[in-house]
Every structure is written in C-alpha cells, then in structure tokens.
Motif scaffolding. Structure first.
Motif, short mmCIF file in Angstrom:
data_model
loop_
_atom_site.label_atom_id
_atom_site.label_comp_id
_atom_site.label_asym_id
_atom_site.label_seq_id
_atom_site.Cartn_x
_atom_site.Cartn_y
_atom_site.Cartn_z
N THR A 120 -77.32 13.86 67.51
CA THR A 120 -78.38 13.86 66.50
C THR A 120 -78.03 12.94 65.34
OG1 THR A 120 -78.89 16.15 67.08
CG2 THR A 120 -79.73 15.36 64.97
N LEU A 121 -76.78 12.97 64.88
CA LEU A 121 -76.37 12.12 63.75
C LEU A 121 -76.58 10.64 64.05
CD1 LEU A 121 -73.12 13.89 62.51
CD2 LEU A 121 -75.27 13.63 61.26
N LEU A 122 -76.17 10.20 65.22
CA LEU A 122 -76.35 8.78 65.55
C LEU A 122 -77.82 8.45 65.76
CD1 LEU A 122 -73.42 7.51 67.77
CD2 LEU A 122 -73.76 7.40 65.32
N SER A 123 -78.57 9.39 66.32
CA SER A 123 -80.00 9.17 66.50
C SER A 123 -80.68 9.06 65.14
CB SER A 123 -80.62 10.33 67.28
OG SER A 123 -79.98 10.49 68.52
N LEU A 124 -80.29 9.93 64.19
CA LEU A 124 -80.87 9.90 62.85
C LEU A 124 -80.48 8.62 62.12
CD1 LEU A 124 -80.19 13.59 61.78
CD2 LEU A 124 -82.42 12.58 62.21
N LYS A 125 -79.27 8.13 62.38
CA LYS A 125 -78.78 6.92 61.72
C LYS A 125 -79.66 5.71 62.07
CE LYS A 125 -74.56 4.45 60.64
NZ LYS A 125 -73.17 4.23 60.94
N SER A 126 -80.29 5.76 63.24
CA SER A 126 -81.17 4.66 63.63
C SER A 126 -82.50 4.69 62.89
CB SER A 126 -81.40 4.68 65.15
OG SER A 126 -82.18 5.79 65.52
N GLN A 127 -82.80 5.81 62.20
CA GLN A 127 -84.09 5.95 61.52
C GLN A 127 -84.00 6.19 60.02
OE1 GLN A 127 -85.90 9.06 64.13
NE2 GLN A 127 -87.62 7.64 64.09
N PHE A 128 -82.87 6.71 59.53
CA PHE A 128 -82.76 7.10 58.13
C PHE A 128 -81.57 6.42 57.46
CE2 PHE A 128 -84.80 10.65 60.35
CZ PHE A 128 -85.96 10.79 59.60
N HIS A 129 -81.59 6.37 56.12
CA HIS A 129 -80.50 5.77 55.35
C HIS A 129 -79.27 6.68 55.38
CE1 HIS A 129 -84.03 3.66 53.70
NE2 HIS A 129 -83.20 2.63 53.70
N THR A 130 -78.09 6.06 55.50
CA THR A 130 -76.82 6.79 55.62
C THR A 130 -76.58 7.74 54.45
OG1 THR A 130 -75.92 4.93 56.86
CG2 THR A 130 -74.35 6.52 56.02
N VAL A 131 -76.88 7.31 53.23
CA VAL A 131 -76.63 8.15 52.05
C VAL A 131 -77.43 9.46 52.13
CG1 VAL A 131 -78.39 7.07 50.55
CG2 VAL A 131 -76.40 8.18 49.54
N ASN A 132 -78.66 9.39 52.63
CA ASN A 132 -79.49 10.59 52.77
C ASN A 132 -78.95 11.52 53.86
OD1 ASN A 132 -81.26 9.63 50.77
ND2 ASN A 132 -82.37 8.42 52.27
N ILE A 133 -78.41 10.92 54.92
CA ILE A 133 -77.81 11.73 56.00
C ILE A 133 -76.57 12.45 55.48
CG2 ILE A 133 -76.77 11.67 58.30
CD1 ILE A 133 -78.51 9.18 58.90
N ILE A 134 -75.73 11.74 54.70
CA ILE A 134 -74.51 12.36 54.15
C ILE A 134 -74.87 13.53 53.23
CG2 ILE A 134 -72.52 11.99 52.62
CD1 ILE A 134 -72.37 9.14 53.80
#
Length: 191
Positions: A120-134
């Motif tokens: 999920t994290l890598l999938s999300l990284k393809s769509q969202f900004h890293t700072v928001n994921i962190i």
C-alpha cells in the motif's frame, strides 16, 4: 513540500483500513493471553520505523529487482482487494505462521507493518506526496499505540458485534480504494 490535509486524510484512512488495528483487537487480546504483557511502545515504534524506511527504500529495492512502481501498485491493488474481501466476508485467505514472541513479531511485523501495508505504501507513493504519507503514517502509529494500550477496554466497549461492523465497514472502503488504485495504475503497464 506539498502539505495537503485532504491527502493526509485519504492516505491516513487507507493505512487505517489496511493496518486494521481495530479489527486486530481479538488477535492482540489472544497474544496478550499467550505472552502476558505486550510492549505497546516497542511495537508502535518498530512498525512506524519499518513503514517509513520502506517508503524510502522500497522503490529502490524494486528497481534493483527490475519492477516498476505501476506494476507494484497494480499488484498492491490485488493485495488490498483480497484484504478487503477477508474483512467483508469474514474469511481467511492469508494464513500466518504461529507466533513465538509478541511485541515485534508478529505484532509490529507482519500484523501492523505487513505485506499489505508495504504494498500500500509504495502504491500510495505513486499517487500522493511523500510528506503527506509520512504524516499519515505517524498519525496511524499514534492510533496503533492508543489501541494497543487500551485494547481490552475497546474490546469490552465495542463487543464482538461492534468489532465486526467496524471491520466490514473498513473492508468496503478498502475495496473501493483497491479498485481506484488498479484503475489509476493499470494504464501505466501498457505504455
């Protein structure tokens, strides 16, 4: 730096559904009865560390193996799809080995930061900004910590039926996210 509250909420909800810490309360209670005390701080910090490291190193690891992010995201959508089916239908597709200790294995990994979360994290990284994921990871780890600390109270409060409703609701959300993730990344496979 693209700080976006909407992205943080979306990613946070996706991770909350995938981690499924509320749905894992029966497992947590079972682990506590088997091993006694569960170190909530240790489990939370370890799972947060695993997720953040994988967020940064995961893509490079894929390149080393020769897999692009779109392929991984599509594979991730399948993992999310099956996790959602497990949650909605109450079936068990993925079976884990029996645990020998509690705080790091199987709690931090693979229960909290497992294959589904990594994908999920890598999938999300393809769509969202890293700072928001962190930020979403940190918020989820705080929630994981709170749930681990008060798992017996939550179990008594929600009861078996309440836990079932929460699990099925997040299963439907996760299913919708899996479909969206598939649709967004499948085009990239044929370019």
């Amino acid at each position: 730096m693209e700080l976006d509250i909407r992205e943080i909420i979306t990613v946070g909800m996706v991770l909350f559904a995938v981690i499924d810490i509320v749905g894992s309360i029966p497992i947590i209670v079972d682990l506590r009865s088997k091993f006694g005390h569960i170190e909530s701080e240790k489990a939370s910090l370890a799972s947060g560390f695993i997720m953040i490291v994988f967020l940064f190193v995961g893509e490079e690891l894929l390149k080393l193996i020769g897999i692009d992010v779109n392929s991984f995201a599509v594979a991730g959508s399948f993992v999310l799809f099956f996790l959602a089916l497990e949650m909605i239908l109450g079936i068990r597709i993925y079976r884990d080995e029996e645990a020998s200790s509690a705080s790091i294995v199987p709690l931090a990994f693979p229960l909290i930061a497992g294959a589904g979360t990594m994908t999920t994290l890598l999938s999300l990284k393809s769509q969202f900004h890293t700072v928001n994921i962190i930020i979403a990871i940190i918020l989820n780890i705080l929630l994981v910590y709170i749930v681990l600390k008060s798992s017996s109270k939550i179990e008594r409060m929600l009861g078996k039926d309440g836990l079932g409703v929460v699990r099925k609701t997040f299963g439907v959300v996760l299913l919708a996210i899996a479909v969206k993730l598939f649709a967004a990344n499948v085009k990239g496979l044929f370019v």
